[in-house]
Design a protein around this motif. Structure first.
Motif, mmCIF file in Angstrom:
data_model
loop_
_atom_site.group_PDB
_atom_site.id
_atom_site.type_symbol
_atom_site.label_atom_id
_atom_site.label_comp_id
_atom_site.label_asym_id
_atom_site.label_seq_id
_atom_site.Cartn_x
_atom_site.Cartn_y
_atom_site.Cartn_z
ATOM 1 N N ILE A 86 11.786 -30.617 7.685
ATOM 2 C CA ILE A 86 10.577 -30.699 8.518
ATOM 3 C C ILE A 86 9.351 -31.242 7.846
ATOM 4 O O ILE A 86 8.810 -30.338 6.741
ATOM 5 C CB ILE A 86 10.197 -29.275 9.238
ATOM 6 C CG1 ILE A 86 11.422 -28.699 10.121
ATOM 7 C CG2 ILE A 86 9.115 -29.491 10.090
ATOM 8 C CD1 ILE A 86 11.204 -27.299 10.697
ATOM 9 N N ARG A 87 8.962 -31.977 8.034
ATOM 10 C CA ARG A 87 7.706 -32.545 7.366
ATOM 11 C C ARG A 87 6.501 -31.912 7.989
ATOM 12 O O ARG A 87 6.194 -32.219 9.247
ATOM 13 C CB ARG A 87 7.558 -34.144 7.270
ATOM 14 C CG ARG A 87 8.625 -34.849 6.465
ATOM 15 C CD ARG A 87 9.851 -34.862 7.144
ATOM 16 N NE ARG A 87 11.040 -35.576 6.381
ATOM 17 C CZ ARG A 87 11.807 -36.301 6.854
ATOM 18 N NH1 ARG A 87 11.834 -36.707 8.235
ATOM 19 N NH2 ARG A 87 12.884 -36.703 6.383
ATOM 20 N N HIS A 88 5.585 -31.325 7.469
ATOM 21 C CA HIS A 88 4.185 -30.623 8.021
ATOM 22 C C HIS A 88 3.119 -31.796 8.408
ATOM 23 O O HIS A 88 2.560 -31.474 9.314
ATOM 24 C CB HIS A 88 3.579 -29.995 6.855
ATOM 25 C CG HIS A 88 4.519 -28.712 6.501
ATOM 26 N ND1 HIS A 88 4.010 -27.873 5.750
ATOM 27 C CD2 HIS A 88 5.901 -28.579 6.423
ATOM 28 C CE1 HIS A 88 4.806 -26.806 5.350
ATOM 29 N NE2 HIS A 88 6.271 -27.441 5.967
ATOM 30 N N ARG A 89 3.284 -33.125 7.980
ATOM 31 C CA ARG A 89 2.562 -33.764 8.487
ATOM 32 C C ARG A 89 3.120 -35.419 8.191
ATOM 33 O O ARG A 89 4.180 -35.308 7.698
ATOM 34 C CB ARG A 89 1.136 -33.839 7.948
ATOM 35 C CG ARG A 89 1.022 -34.102 6.521
ATOM 36 C CD ARG A 89 -0.523 -34.279 6.057
ATOM 37 N NE ARG A 89 -0.553 -34.643 4.589
ATOM 38 C CZ ARG A 89 -0.325 -33.987 3.451
ATOM 39 N NH1 ARG A 89 -0.066 -32.572 3.694
ATOM 40 N NH2 ARG A 89 -0.537 -34.266 2.302
ATOM 41 N N LEU A 90 2.523 -36.531 8.769
ATOM 42 C CA LEU A 90 3.054 -37.764 8.600
ATOM 43 C C LEU A 90 2.191 -38.597 7.647
ATOM 44 O O LEU A 90 0.945 -38.565 7.737
ATOM 45 C CB LEU A 90 3.208 -38.621 9.792
ATOM 46 C CG LEU A 90 4.000 -37.701 11.117
ATOM 47 C CD1 LEU A 90 3.809 -38.516 12.347
ATOM 48 C CD2 LEU A 90 5.426 -37.768 10.593
ATOM 49 N N ASN A 91 2.881 -39.267 6.653
ATOM 50 C CA ASN A 91 2.168 -40.273 5.886
ATOM 51 C C ASN A 91 2.408 -41.659 6.833
ATOM 52 O O ASN A 91 3.230 -41.859 7.623
ATOM 53 C CB ASN A 91 2.612 -40.375 4.407
ATOM 54 C CG ASN A 91 3.973 -40.381 4.381
ATOM 55 O OD1 ASN A 91 4.776 -40.832 5.016
ATOM 56 N ND2 ASN A 91 4.235 -39.768 3.065
ATOM 57 N N GLY A 99 9.505 -39.824 10.263
ATOM 58 C CA GLY A 99 9.389 -38.840 11.287
ATOM 59 C C GLY A 99 8.896 -37.383 10.761
ATOM 60 O O GLY A 99 9.216 -37.161 9.611
ATOM 61 N N HIS A 100 8.666 -36.437 11.663
ATOM 62 C CA HIS A 100 8.549 -35.154 11.433
ATOM 63 C C HIS A 100 9.845 -34.304 10.899
ATOM 64 O O HIS A 100 9.888 -33.671 10.012
ATOM 65 C CB HIS A 100 7.845 -34.331 12.298
ATOM 66 C CG HIS A 100 6.385 -34.629 12.705
ATOM 67 N ND1 HIS A 100 5.965 -35.289 13.658
ATOM 68 C CD2 HIS A 100 5.234 -33.934 11.923
ATOM 69 C CE1 HIS A 100 4.679 -35.396 13.446
ATOM 70 N NE2 HIS A 100 4.243 -34.528 12.568
ATOM 71 N N ILE A 101 10.993 -34.616 11.616
ATOM 72 C CA ILE A 101 12.268 -34.065 11.097
ATOM 73 C C ILE A 101 13.196 -35.181 10.971
ATOM 74 O O ILE A 101 13.427 -36.107 11.542
ATOM 75 C CB ILE A 101 12.386 -33.050 12.602
ATOM 76 C CG1 ILE A 101 11.444 -32.231 12.986
ATOM 77 C CG2 ILE A 101 13.890 -32.584 12.490
ATOM 78 C CD1 ILE A 101 11.356 -31.613 14.474
ATOM 79 N N GLY A 102 14.099 -34.531 9.922
ATOM 80 C CA GLY A 102 15.172 -35.436 9.559
ATOM 81 C C GLY A 102 16.301 -34.343 9.312
ATOM 82 O O GLY A 102 16.271 -33.189 9.027
ATOM 83 N N TYR A 103 17.418 -34.867 9.964
ATOM 84 C CA TYR A 103 18.641 -33.928 10.161
ATOM 85 C C TYR A 103 19.960 -35.074 9.872
ATOM 86 O O TYR A 103 19.948 -35.960 10.311
ATOM 87 C CB TYR A 103 18.652 -33.026 11.167
ATOM 88 C CG TYR A 103 18.719 -33.840 12.506
ATOM 89 C CD1 TYR A 103 20.070 -34.222 13.180
ATOM 90 C CD2 TYR A 103 17.655 -34.339 13.369
ATOM 91 C CE1 TYR A 103 20.080 -34.848 14.035
ATOM 92 C CE2 TYR A 103 17.660 -35.110 14.350
ATOM 93 C CZ TYR A 103 18.986 -35.414 14.860
ATOM 94 O OH TYR A 103 19.027 -36.382 15.925
ATOM 95 N N ALA A 134 5.947 -33.710 17.819
ATOM 96 C CA ALA A 134 6.751 -34.043 16.861
ATOM 97 C C ALA A 134 7.681 -35.582 16.956
ATOM 98 O O ALA A 134 7.808 -35.817 17.805
ATOM 99 C CB ALA A 134 7.968 -32.962 16.644
ATOM 100 N N LEU A 135 7.606 -36.180 15.864
ATOM 101 C CA LEU A 135 8.086 -37.416 15.939
ATOM 102 C C LEU A 135 9.386 -37.425 15.193
ATOM 103 O O LEU A 135 9.571 -36.748 14.102
ATOM 104 C CB LEU A 135 7.156 -38.523 14.898
ATOM 105 C CG LEU A 135 7.767 -40.021 14.891
ATOM 106 C CD1 LEU A 135 7.976 -40.756 16.240
ATOM 107 C CD2 LEU A 135 6.982 -40.739 13.714
ATOM 108 N N VAL A 136 10.277 -37.894 16.043
ATOM 109 C CA VAL A 136 11.837 -37.878 15.447
ATOM 110 C C VAL A 136 12.419 -39.167 15.598
ATOM 111 O O VAL A 136 12.063 -39.875 16.492
ATOM 112 C CB VAL A 136 12.578 -36.824 16.069
ATOM 113 C CG1 VAL A 136 14.116 -36.773 15.695
ATOM 114 C CG2 VAL A 136 12.055 -35.367 16.307
ATOM 115 N N THR A 137 13.043 -39.584 14.308
ATOM 116 C CA THR A 137 13.467 -41.003 14.482
ATOM 117 C C THR A 137 14.961 -41.089 14.235
ATOM 118 O O THR A 137 15.693 -40.144 13.667
ATOM 119 C CB THR A 137 12.679 -41.721 13.388
ATOM 120 O OG1 THR A 137 13.229 -41.318 12.124
ATOM 121 C CG2 THR A 137 11.283 -41.840 13.383
#
Length: 170
Positions: A86-91, A99-103, A134-137
């Motif tokens: 979980i990324r706390h913010r986006l660059n 995105g914010h979440i990668g899994y 949240a952005l999820v890609t």
């Protein structure tokens, strides 16, 4: 039962088996890319110990372009079955690609509902971090991941290159 647990050396054997189940470099959400390149595919105990220590530090503000991130291991009981970040913010890169979440769930444990449950848990944690959207890609051709994101309320904004970009209101 699917759970998110903080990386721990106590799960070393299960972690090593999980990593071995993937093709090299395909452990999305694992954070292994933060290790020196020579260690990124190692599964010995020393590498796991170094990774656990590093991932705990990355949840704090760090200089440079790396954003603070929480790293979790997806478990089913005592078995590590995947990874989640979980990324706390986006660059800029995360806005377009990551995105914010990668899994990821290890290949031998896919199609059991773990990804959807893990993403749901990550969305709750993201809400606690103050993320309201949240952005999820996922890759454009990854039908399973697209369905997982959509099952958790993901609304497709667009496709940029090979990435499908979904927003989830929290």
């Amino acid at each position: 039962m699917t759970a998110l647990v903080l990386p721990t050396l106590d799960l070393y054997e299960s972690w090593a088996a999980c990593v071995a189940d993937y093709e090299p470099g395909m452990t999305h959400g694992s954070g292994m890319w933060n290790l020196p390149e020579a260690l990124q595919t190692d599964t010995d105990r020393d590498t796991c110990e170094a990774l656990v220590a590093l991932l705990r530090r990355l949840g704090r503000e760090v200089p440079g372009t790396i954003v603070p991130s929480d790293y979790w291991w997806i478990t089913d009981g005592a078995d590590v079955i995947g990874f989640l970040a979980i990324r706390h913010r986006l660059n800029d890169w995360l806005l377009n690609e990551g995105g914010h979440i990668g899994y990821s769930v290890r290949p031998s444990r896919r199609r059991e509902g773990h990804a959807s449950r893990a993403l749901g848990l990550a969305l709750a944690r993201s809400r606690e971090l103050g993320i309201d959207r949240a952005l999820v890609t996922c890759d454009d051709d990854n039908v399973g991941s697209a369905r997982t994101i959509e099952s958790q309320g993901g609304v497709l904004e667009d496709v940029r290159g090979v990435k499908r970009r979904y927003w989830i209101e929290l």
